[in-house]
Motif scaffolding. Structure first.
Motif, mmCIF file in Angstrom:
data_model
loop_
_atom_site.group_PDB
_atom_site.id
_atom_site.type_symbol
_atom_site.label_atom_id
_atom_site.label_comp_id
_atom_site.label_asym_id
_atom_site.label_seq_id
_atom_site.Cartn_x
_atom_site.Cartn_y
_atom_site.Cartn_z
ATOM 1 N N SER A 13 14.628 11.361 1.424
ATOM 2 C CA SER A 13 14.525 12.721 1.962
ATOM 3 C C SER A 13 15.242 13.727 1.060
ATOM 4 O O SER A 13 14.800 14.854 0.887
ATOM 5 C CB SER A 13 15.067 12.798 3.392
ATOM 6 N N GLU B 211 13.080 13.594 -2.579
ATOM 7 C CA GLU B 211 11.662 13.947 -2.506
ATOM 8 C C GLU B 211 11.396 15.276 -1.786
ATOM 9 O O GLU B 211 10.352 15.884 -2.006
ATOM 10 C CB GLU B 211 10.890 12.833 -1.797
ATOM 11 N N TYR B 212 12.295 15.696 -0.906
ATOM 12 C CA TYR B 212 12.033 16.900 -0.112
ATOM 13 C C TYR B 212 13.075 18.001 -0.304
ATOM 14 O O TYR B 212 12.743 19.154 -0.550
ATOM 15 C CB TYR B 212 11.911 16.552 1.377
#
Length: 166
Positions: free
Chosen positions: A95, A98-99
């Motif tokens: 998380s 990647e985000y």
């Protein structure tokens, strides 16, 4: 002569306790390297000991740093011994990589995470090298860079891979 030598030794000893504190544990070896003779390299790359760069690491990261305004380029941490489907300890921290980091990159801020990054030598020197007054020297470096007006970028590609502790 002995009095001067003793005074000099006492002055050096007063500095030593700082070198042993936990806040200096990671940043001090990095900052210490600036006192060693080395070629005047325009960029410095930092990896954790378990990380291995892929053959295209430098070309990929320097694409992001092609813009002279970019002082730092960060890449995600990946581990070859962690299965994403069974990562109960969140070693991969997907998380975040990647985000969150692509989002903060879009907003103009990248927090340095201490490994798998490339930084220009001049902005690093302008920031006082790696901060030694905190145990989160990597994040603090990112904040100091931002405060001084430097830009950073995030390359969302796994161009260095390591091993997570078992």
């Amino acid at each position: 002569m002995r009095a001067r030598a003793r005074a000099r030794t006492e002055a050096q000893l007063q500095l030593q306790p700082q070198l042993c504190t936990e806040a200096w544990a990671h940043a001090n070896p990095l900052t210490h390297t600036r006192t060693r003779p080395c070629p005047h390299a325009p960029v410095i790359v930092v990896f954790d000991a378990d990380m291995v760069a892929t053959p295209n690491f430098y070309t990929k990261i320097l694409e992001v740093m092609y813009d002279d305004e970019c002082a730092l380029c960060l890449t995600p941490q990946g581990f070859n011994n962690v299965d994403a489907q069974s990562d109960i300890f969140n070693n991969l921290n997907l998380s975040f990589w990647e985000y969150m980091l692509p989002g903060t990159d879009a907003m103009g801020y990248i927090a340095c995470t201490g490994t798998n990054f490339c930084i220009r030598a001049f902005p690093l020197a302008d920031c006082g090298w790696f901060p030694t007054f905190t145990i989160t020297e990597d994040y603090m470096l990112g904040m100091i860079l931002k405060k001084k007006g430097y830009k950073a970028g995030y390359l969302n590609e796994y161009v260095a891979i390591g091993e997570a502790p078992e």
